[in-house]
Every structure is written in structure tokens, then in C-alpha cells.
Design a protein around this motif. Structure first.
Motif, PDB file in Angstrom:
ATOM      1  N   ASP A  69       0.873  -1.158   0.082  1.00  0.00           N
ATOM      2  CA  ASP A  69       0.156   0.096  -0.046  1.00  0.00           C
ATOM      3  C   ASP A  69       1.050   1.118   0.017  1.00  0.00           C
ATOM      4  N   GLU A  70       2.142   1.234  -0.285  1.00  0.00           N
ATOM      5  CA  GLU A  70       2.868   2.366  -0.247  1.00  0.00           C
ATOM      6  C   GLU A  70       3.894   2.124  -1.306  1.00  0.00           C
ATOM      7  N   LEU A  71       4.579   3.250  -1.785  1.00  0.00           N
ATOM      8  CA  LEU A  71       5.783   3.123  -2.747  1.00  0.00           C
ATOM      9  C   LEU A  71       7.181   3.074  -1.838  1.00  0.00           C
ATOM     10  N   ILE A  72       7.748   1.866  -1.708  1.00  0.00           N
ATOM     11  CA  ILE A  72       8.836   1.615  -0.983  1.00  0.00           C
ATOM     12  C   ILE A  72      10.232   1.661  -2.160  1.00  0.00           C
ATOM     13  N   VAL A  73      10.939   2.712  -1.962  1.00  0.00           N
ATOM     14  CA  VAL A  73      12.211   2.610  -2.671  1.00  0.00           C
ATOM     15  C   VAL A  73      13.425   2.483  -2.244  1.00  0.00           C
ATOM     16  N   ALA A  74      14.099   1.737  -2.903  1.00  0.00           N
ATOM     17  CA  ALA A  74      15.846   1.391  -2.327  1.00  0.00           C
ATOM     18  C   ALA A  74      16.482   2.930  -2.667  1.00  0.00           C
ATOM     19  N   ILE A  75      17.236   3.602  -1.868  1.00  0.00           N
ATOM     20  CA  ILE A  75      18.211   4.469  -2.329  1.00  0.00           C
ATOM     21  C   ILE A  75      19.535   3.817  -2.505  1.00  0.00           C
ATOM     22  N   THR A  76      19.891   4.167  -3.679  1.00  0.00           N
ATOM     23  CA  THR A  76      21.120   3.439  -4.144  1.00  0.00           C
ATOM     24  C   THR A  76      22.053   4.487  -4.757  1.00  0.00           C
ATOM     25  N   ALA A  77      23.559   4.299  -4.575  1.00  0.00           N
ATOM     26  CA  ALA A  77      24.634   5.337  -5.167  1.00  0.00           C
ATOM     27  C   ALA A  77      24.585   5.189  -6.542  1.00  0.00           C
ATOM     28  N   ARG A  78      24.471   6.333  -7.456  1.00  0.00           N
ATOM     29  CA  ARG A  78      24.409   6.142  -8.872  1.00  0.00           C
ATOM     30  C   ARG A  78      25.639   5.563  -9.375  1.00  0.00           C
ATOM     31  N   ALA A  91       0.190   6.123   2.169  1.00  0.00           N
ATOM     32  CA  ALA A  91      -1.218   6.841   2.084  1.00  0.00           C
ATOM     33  C   ALA A  91      -1.044   7.494   3.707  1.00  0.00           C
ATOM     34  N   ALA A  92      -1.522   8.762   3.723  1.00  0.00           N
ATOM     35  CA  ALA A  92      -2.006   9.328   4.903  1.00  0.00           C
ATOM     36  C   ALA A  92      -3.424   9.315   5.177  1.00  0.00           C
ATOM     37  N   GLY A  93      -3.833   9.712   6.205  1.00  0.00           N
ATOM     38  CA  GLY A  93      -5.247   9.844   6.624  1.00  0.00           C
ATOM     39  C   GLY A  93      -6.172  10.698   5.783  1.00  0.00           C
ATOM     40  N   ALA A  94      -5.710  11.667   5.137  1.00  0.00           N
ATOM     41  CA  ALA A  94      -6.619  12.685   4.154  1.00  0.00           C
ATOM     42  C   ALA A  94      -6.274  12.108   2.833  1.00  0.00           C
ATOM     43  N   PRO A  95      -7.543  12.459   1.935  1.00  0.00           N
ATOM     44  CA  PRO A  95      -7.289  11.767   0.510  1.00  0.00           C
ATOM     45  C   PRO A  95      -6.377  12.615  -0.238  1.00  0.00           C
ATOM     46  N   GLU A  96      -5.575  11.828  -0.868  1.00  0.00           N
ATOM     47  CA  GLU A  96      -4.796  12.622  -1.903  1.00  0.00           C
ATOM     48  C   GLU A  96      -3.476  13.008  -1.130  1.00  0.00           C
ATOM     49  N   THR A  97      -3.262  12.542   0.050  1.00  0.00           N
ATOM     50  CA  THR A  97      -2.216  12.649   0.799  1.00  0.00           C
ATOM     51  C   THR A  97      -1.262  11.921   1.120  1.00  0.00           C
ATOM     52  N   ALA A  98       0.181  12.019   1.184  1.00  0.00           N
ATOM     53  CA  ALA A  98       0.883  10.674   1.468  1.00  0.00           C
ATOM     54  C   ALA A  98       1.815  11.113   2.740  1.00  0.00           C
ATOM     55  N   GLU A  99       2.535  10.234   3.303  1.00  0.00           N
ATOM     56  CA  GLU A  99       3.379  10.550   4.355  1.00  0.00           C
ATOM     57  C   GLU A  99       4.901  10.194   3.837  1.00  0.00           C
ATOM     58  N   LEU A 100       5.631  10.870   3.824  1.00  0.00           N
ATOM     59  CA  LEU A 100       7.017  10.765   3.579  1.00  0.00           C
ATOM     60  C   LEU A 100       7.622  10.201   4.322  1.00  0.00           C
ATOM     61  N   GLY A 101       8.394   8.922   4.344  1.00  0.00           N
ATOM     62  CA  GLY A 101       9.578   8.311   5.344  1.00  0.00           C
ATOM     63  C   GLY A 101      10.839   8.118   4.624  1.00  0.00           C
ATOM     64  N   TYR A 102      11.886   8.189   5.653  1.00  0.00           N
ATOM     65  CA  TYR A 102      13.038   7.862   4.770  1.00  0.00           C
ATOM     66  C   TYR A 102      14.202   7.630   5.757  1.00  0.00           C
ATOM     67  N   TRP A 103      15.284   6.737   5.563  1.00  0.00           N
ATOM     68  CA  TRP A 103      16.392   6.535   6.667  1.00  0.00           C
ATOM     69  C   TRP A 103      17.664   6.134   5.675  1.00  0.00           C
ATOM     70  N   ILE A 104      18.512   6.530   6.163  1.00  0.00           N
ATOM     71  CA  ILE A 104      19.948   6.107   5.817  1.00  0.00           C
ATOM     72  C   ILE A 104      20.801   5.519   6.669  1.00  0.00           C
ATOM     73  N   GLY A 105      21.583   4.466   5.922  1.00  0.00           N
ATOM     74  CA  GLY A 105      22.400   3.693   6.865  1.00  0.00           C
ATOM     75  C   GLY A 105      23.591   4.482   7.377  1.00  0.00           C
ATOM     76  N   ARG A 106      23.865   4.202   8.765  1.00  0.00           N
ATOM     77  CA  ARG A 106      25.139   5.211   9.280  1.00  0.00           C
ATOM     78  C   ARG A 106      26.280   5.270   8.713  1.00  0.00           C
ATOM     79  N   PRO A 107      26.616   4.446   7.852  1.00  0.00           N
ATOM     80  CA  PRO A 107      28.020   4.649   7.040  1.00  0.00           C
ATOM     81  C   PRO A 107      28.039   6.051   6.126  1.00  0.00           C
ATOM     82  N   HIS A 108      26.648   6.181   5.741  1.00  0.00           N
ATOM     83  CA  HIS A 108      26.304   7.323   4.564  1.00  0.00           C
ATOM     84  C   HIS A 108      25.609   8.541   5.194  1.00  0.00           C
ATOM     85  N   TRP A 109      25.813   8.342   6.438  1.00  0.00           N
ATOM     86  CA  TRP A 109      25.296   9.913   7.284  1.00  0.00           C
ATOM     87  C   TRP A 109      26.094  11.108   7.013  1.00  0.00           C
TER      88      TRP A 109
END
Length: 192
Positions: A69-78, A91-109
Motif C-alpha cells: 500500500d505504499e511506494l517503497i524505494v531503495a536509495i542506491t548510489a548512482r 497513504a496518509a489519513g487525508a485523501p490524496e495525501t501521502a506520508e514521506l519516510g526515509y532513513w539512511i544507513g549510518r556509514p552514509h550519514w
């Protein structure tokens, strides 16, 4: 992920969203070991809502299996296709609204990868998915995530409590961007 936008490329029957340094592509089963390796970091888990700690390979497989039910993408080095982290639009609570989430592995902070990935996901959400708004939350103690959110142009909505699988009930801040704000930000950054 649709391949209709010009910023998306098709390679080996897979859609990829490319930025200056990153490739964002649909997360797949083959990413599970990298996801488990980075997500098992307590400091990462405590700053997210959905990462338990400890985090094992079975957790990564289960996460990927139920992420329909969500778009999950891997973040990779080009430049070398190294796995850096994950980004999602859910999908968030309101129509046509999404919640953004992200995290980066510690070696790449500390290299701006989260900001670059978040900006690409935001553009995709508004331009391709035609969302009306995108929301994002971060813990009040997560200064790194707050900087990403501010660099992307989100407006502060308020402070409240959220649930983190690794940390329990935590104080968090909510931010929001609507389509008009995004369009303004895009026009301001366009060279004249």
C-alpha cells in the motif's frame, strides 16, 4: 513506480528515478540483507516509527512482503549501486495525501543523501502521483531529519506524540507541504 516522467529511466524492465548522485528504484527481495544490516542499528530504529529493534533478515523480508500500500524505494548510489537506505510514500489519513519516510544507513550519514532522496520522492509524489499534500514527521530530538525536512521546504504543523516500535511513545513534530507550495519552490529554483 511509473515510468511516465522524463526523470525516470527504464533499465532491464525496472523503473528508476535518478538524481545527481542517487538512483531510487523499487525495493526488492534482494535488498533484504542490506535493509536488515542497516536497520538493526538502534540509533536508526529509535528515530523511526516502524523499525523494531533488534531488526533481523526475517523482519526485512516481512516488511517487503507487506509493503503493497505504499511506494517503497531503495536509495542506491548512482556510481556503484551501493544500497544506502530506504524512502517511502505511504497513504496518509487525508485523501490524496501521502506520508514521506526515509532513513539512511549510518556509514552514509552527513553527505546529503537523505535530502536528495526526499526531494526526488516529493517531486515524484506531486508530479506523477498528483498528490495534494505530503506530510512528514520526525522525533523532536532528531536534528538531522529536521534539517532534511527544512531543506525540502516543508512547513511546521505542530508537535505531538508518535509511536516508535523501538522507542515507544515519543515526542514528534509534524510538517506538511501542499501542491501549491511545491509548485512555488520548483519555480523559484528554476534558472531564469
Amino acid at each position: 513506480m511509473s515510468c511516465e516522467e522524463s526523470s525516470l529511466e527504464t533499465d532491464d524492465d525496472e523503473c528508476r528515478l535518478t538524481t545527481r548522485r542517487l538512483v531510487l528504484r523499487i525495493a526488492r527481495t534482494g535488498d533484504a540483507a542490506d535493509i536488515a544490516r542497516f536497520a538493526d542499528d538502534l540509533e536508526i530504529a529509535q528515530m523511526t516509527s516502524r523499525i523494531p529493534h533488534p531488526y533481523r533478515l526475517d523482519d526485512a523480508h516481512a516488511f517487503l512482503a507487506r509493503a503493497e500500500d505504499e511506494l517503497i524505494v531503495a536509495i542506491t548510489a548512482r556510481d556503484n549501486d551501493a544500497f544506502l537506505g530506504l524512502c517511502s510514500l505511504a497513504a496518509a489519513g487525508a485523501p490524496e495525501t501521502a506520508e514521506l519516510g526515509y532513513w539512511i544507513g549510518r556509514p552514509h550519514w552527513g553527505r546529503g543523501f537523505a535530502t536528495e532522496a526526499a526531494q526526488a520522492a516529493i517531486d515524484y509524489g506531486f508530479a506523477v502521483l498528483e498528490l495534494a499534500a505530503i506530510e512528514v514527521r520526525c522525533r523532536v530530538i532528531n536534528n538531522g531529519s529536521r534539517r532534511v525536512i527544512q531543506k525540502c521546504g516543508f512547513g511546521y504543523v505542530g508537535t505531538g506524540l508518535s509511536t516508535s516500535l523501538a522507542a515507544g511513545r515519543v515526542a514528534s513534530e509534524t510538517y506538511r507541504m501542499d501542491r501549491r507550495t511545491w509548485q512555488s519552490l520548483k519555480s523559484w529554483s528554476t534558472p531564469r
